[in-house]
Design a protein around this motif. Structure first.
Motif, mmCIF file in Angstrom:
data_model
loop_
_atom_site.group_PDB
_atom_site.id
_atom_site.type_symbol
_atom_site.label_atom_id
_atom_site.label_comp_id
_atom_site.label_asym_id
_atom_site.label_seq_id
_atom_site.Cartn_x
_atom_site.Cartn_y
_atom_site.Cartn_z
ATOM 1 N N ARG A 48 0.814 -1.210 0.000
ATOM 2 C CA ARG A 48 0.000 0.000 0.000
ATOM 3 C C ARG A 48 0.846 1.257 0.000
ATOM 4 N N LEU A 49 0.264 2.301 -0.564
ATOM 5 C CA LEU A 49 0.852 3.639 -0.514
ATOM 6 C C LEU A 49 0.389 4.314 0.765
ATOM 7 N N PRO A 50 0.995 5.427 1.153
ATOM 8 C CA PRO A 50 0.646 6.063 2.433
ATOM 9 C C PRO A 50 -0.840 6.375 2.608
ATOM 10 N N ASP A 51 -1.550 6.659 1.505
ATOM 11 C CA ASP A 51 -2.979 6.972 1.616
ATOM 12 C C ASP A 51 -3.865 5.733 1.648
ATOM 13 N N GLY A 52 -3.259 4.541 1.629
ATOM 14 C CA GLY A 52 -4.019 3.298 1.718
ATOM 15 C C GLY A 52 -4.330 2.636 0.389
ATOM 16 N N ARG A 53 -4.080 3.333 -0.715
ATOM 17 C CA ARG A 53 -4.327 2.730 -2.027
ATOM 18 C C ARG A 53 -3.284 1.651 -2.323
ATOM 19 N N PRO A 54 -3.684 0.560 -2.992
ATOM 20 C CA PRO A 54 -2.706 -0.455 -3.406
ATOM 21 C C PRO A 54 -1.708 0.140 -4.399
ATOM 22 N N ARG A 89 16.886 -2.020 -7.511
ATOM 23 C CA ARG A 89 16.562 -0.982 -6.533
ATOM 24 C C ARG A 89 15.276 -0.325 -6.983
ATOM 25 N N LEU A 90 14.274 -0.434 -6.147
ATOM 26 C CA LEU A 90 12.992 0.173 -6.455
ATOM 27 C C LEU A 90 12.837 1.449 -5.636
ATOM 28 N N PRO A 91 12.115 2.425 -6.161
ATOM 29 C CA PRO A 91 12.028 3.733 -5.502
ATOM 30 C C PRO A 91 11.005 3.790 -4.362
ATOM 31 N N TYR A 92 11.121 2.880 -3.408
ATOM 32 C CA TYR A 92 10.174 2.845 -2.294
ATOM 33 C C TYR A 92 10.910 2.763 -0.961
ATOM 34 N N ARG A 93 10.284 3.334 0.056
ATOM 35 C CA ARG A 93 10.807 3.255 1.421
ATOM 36 C C ARG A 93 9.697 2.705 2.308
ATOM 37 N N GLN A 146 -5.580 -16.904 4.644
ATOM 38 C CA GLN A 146 -4.667 -16.796 5.782
ATOM 39 C C GLN A 146 -4.623 -15.349 6.290
ATOM 40 N N PRO A 147 -4.359 -15.171 7.588
ATOM 41 C CA PRO A 147 -4.207 -13.808 8.106
ATOM 42 C C PRO A 147 -3.087 -13.084 7.351
ATOM 43 N N ALA A 148 -3.298 -11.796 7.093
ATOM 44 C CA ALA A 148 -2.326 -11.036 6.306
ATOM 45 C C ALA A 148 -2.105 -9.659 6.926
ATOM 46 N N VAL A 149 -1.123 -8.968 6.419
ATOM 47 C CA VAL A 149 -0.871 -7.575 6.806
ATOM 48 C C VAL A 149 -0.837 -6.740 5.529
ATOM 49 N N HIS A 150 -1.106 -5.459 5.656
ATOM 50 C CA HIS A 150 -0.860 -4.512 4.577
ATOM 51 C C HIS A 150 0.446 -3.817 4.925
ATOM 52 N N SER A 151 1.375 -3.806 3.982
ATOM 53 C CA SER A 151 2.656 -3.136 4.169
ATOM 54 C C SER A 151 2.602 -1.801 3.449
ATOM 55 N N TYR A 152 3.000 -0.741 4.135
ATOM 56 C CA TYR A 152 2.930 0.613 3.604
ATOM 57 C C TYR A 152 4.303 1.105 3.175
#
Length: 78
Positions: A10-16, A48-52, A67-73
């Protein structure tokens, strides 16, 4: 080869991150099979991808396998 469900990135605003991330992965030499949700590459890569990474939300619920999952931002580095 690895499993990768792009809907959990996910991006900071919650969008995939979805299509943009898929395009960047392909440009870096990876293949992504959206039907099987698998990423792969042949040979050695220094990608190297432009993400932090910002953190994760463990309240995402179940993923496509049930299965239980997480969203990574992540935020894009500009």
């Amino acid at each position: 080869m690895a499993d990768l469900d792009l809907s959990s990135i996910r991006l900071p605003d919650g969008r995939p991150a979805g299509r943009r991330l898929t395009a960047q992965l392909r440009a870096a030499g990876f293949s992504y099979d959206s039907r099987r949700r698998r990423i792969s590459c042949t040979g050695r890569r220094d990608a190297r991808l432009p993400y932090r990474y910002l953190g994760a939300d463990d309240r995402a619920g179940a993923n496509y396998t049930g299965q239980p999952a997480v969203h990574s931002y992540y935020t894009e580095n500009h």
